[in-house]
Design an enzyme around this catalytic site. Structure first.
Site, mmCIF file in Angstrom:
data_model
loop_
_atom_site.group_PDB
_atom_site.id
_atom_site.type_symbol
_atom_site.label_atom_id
_atom_site.label_comp_id
_atom_site.label_asym_id
_atom_site.label_seq_id
_atom_site.Cartn_x
_atom_site.Cartn_y
_atom_site.Cartn_z
ATOM 1 N N ASP A 163 -9.424 12.876 -3.680
ATOM 2 C CA ASP A 163 -8.035 12.457 -3.906
ATOM 3 C C ASP A 163 -6.971 13.180 -3.083
ATOM 4 O O ASP A 163 -5.923 12.610 -2.820
ATOM 5 C CB ASP A 163 -7.705 12.586 -5.406
ATOM 6 C CG ASP A 163 -6.452 11.808 -5.777
ATOM 7 O OD1 ASP A 163 -6.210 10.759 -5.168
ATOM 8 O OD2 ASP A 163 -5.732 12.248 -6.680
ATOM 9 N N CYS A 183 -13.912 -10.739 -8.726
ATOM 10 C CA CYS A 183 -12.702 -11.052 -9.499
ATOM 11 C C CYS A 183 -12.548 -12.550 -9.773
ATOM 12 O O CYS A 183 -11.951 -12.948 -10.772
ATOM 13 C CB CYS A 183 -11.453 -10.558 -8.764
ATOM 14 S SG CYS A 183 -11.230 -8.766 -8.827
ATOM 15 N N CYS A 191 0.409 4.603 -15.807
ATOM 16 C CA CYS A 191 0.393 3.303 -16.477
ATOM 17 C C CYS A 191 -1.017 2.746 -16.388
ATOM 18 O O CYS A 191 -1.617 2.743 -15.314
ATOM 19 C CB CYS A 191 1.391 2.355 -15.806
ATOM 20 S SG CYS A 191 1.434 0.691 -16.509
#
Length: 361
Positions: free
Chosen positions: A142, A196, A249
């Site tokens: 990261d 997806c 979120c």
């Protein structure tokens, strides 16, 4: 001899990585990828990175592993589960508490994942040396210019969903990603197919319409960016949409249908939520000074944003709460030494007093 050894070493590497807590492991080449590089450049040219200058500064190294480390031949992509045992959206209507993203409710993933990566990398070097092969390795999680998500898809551990995050058929959207670059030319896996389909739940769930197109995030509109990376006042047009989200979120991840296959039992226990971070009371968070903030979030990724930015977020949540009792906690912060905190407190106080606040100039 090397040609015979490397496929067998690859298989043992995958088993070793899983023994260290990684639930997904795959391998891809470290060479350039024109589509990956073009996608990054288009995203940056559109300004979607907001104030994250570090995305632009080392874009060439981010686009191609061999630009960062020319000797690299393979990328080992790994995923560690943090699948929650509760509904991340359950507190949406509880205005007196703050919502912290699932990934930040336990221990700092940077530390946990990096330590495990180092153990896997050390094992790989030792096993290669035992077979008479010299191996170089570098580990990343990261904080380096590494495109973990597209590399993960290329390595076959998942695919980039329409919310742009990696999705696994077994572990849903709940994976911390890490990478090991190595000079070993390990056999690569196949790129994972997109699963997806026609689903748009993640796009539809975004409270700020942060997806101009599928798989493209405009960070400037993303609540995770606004509550974590953004250092100034929260733009007025996004304040109501933040609701009671005070750090990150989960909405676009939480609604993904593939999460129905994710098992919380597969999550690394280091990421189990700390009780005090599951539903923290806003009045208590608003009372934090710098020392209190550092104490509460010791060992947490939240600590890196600092007290002022965090309290700013809590003030926006307080202003959205409709709970007049929070006014007592908000009022003292109108005189805060940090002007961004003081402005957010003015906004929250006006909201709680039933007065429409003036937009921040």
């Amino acid at each position: 001899m090397t040609g015979d050894v490397l496929p067998e070493l690859r298989n043992r590497l995958i088993a070793q990585a899983k023994s260290e807590g990684f639930v997904a492991v795959g391998i891809t080449g470290a060479g350039p990828d024109k589509a990956r590089s073009a996608g990054l450049n288009t995203w940056l040219e559109s300004g979607h990175q907001g104030s994250m200058e570090w995305m632009t500064d080392r874009a060439d190294q981010r686009a191609a592993p061999q630009t960062l480390w020319p000797e690299a031949k393979s990328v080992i992509a790994l995923g560690m589960s943090y699948a929650p045992g509760h509904d991340p959206l359950a507190l949406a209507e509880h205005g007196d508490v703050g919502r912290i993203s699932v990934y930040a409710q336990g221990r700092d993933y940077h530390d946990v994942v990096k330590k495990a990566l180092k153990r896997v990398a050390r094992w790989l070097v030792e096993e290669a040396e035992a077979a008479g092969i010299e191996a170089g390795v570098k580990v990343f999680v990261d904080t380096a210019p590494v495109m973990e998500k597209p590399l993960g898809q290329a390595a076959g551990i998942g695919w980039q969903g329409k919310h742009s995050n990696l999705v696994s058929r077994e572990h849903g959207s709940w994976l911390f990603l890490g990478a090991i670059y190595t000079t070993l030319d390990l056999p690569a896996g196949e790129t994972h197919a997109d699963r997806c389909g026609s689903c748009t739940r993640c796009l539809d769930a975004c409270p700020t319409d942060a997806f101009p197109t599928p798989r493209v995030v405009d960070a400037r509109r993303c609540i995770s960016y606004l509550t974590i990376e953004h250092k100034g006042p929260i733009p007025p047009e996004f304040r109501e949409a933040m609701g009671n989200r005070i750090y990150g979120c989960d909405d676009c991840l939480a609604v993904c249908p593939w999460n129905s296959f994710a098992q919380s039992a597969a999550a690394n226990r280091a990421f189990l939520p700390r009780a005090e971070l599951v539903a923290p009371r806003l009045d208590e968070l608003l009372a934090l000074d710098d020392a209190g903030f550092r104490s509460l979030f010791s060992g947490s990724p939240i600590k890196r944003i600092g007290r002022n930015r965090f309290v700013r977020n809590c003030l926006i949540a307080a202003g959205n709460s409709g709970d007049g009792k929070l006014l007592k906690a908000v009022e003292p912060l109108r005189a805060d030494a940090d002007p961004v905190v003081a402005e957010a407190a003015d906004w929250a106080a006006s909201r709680l007093a039933g007065v429409t606040p003036s937009p921040f100039p």
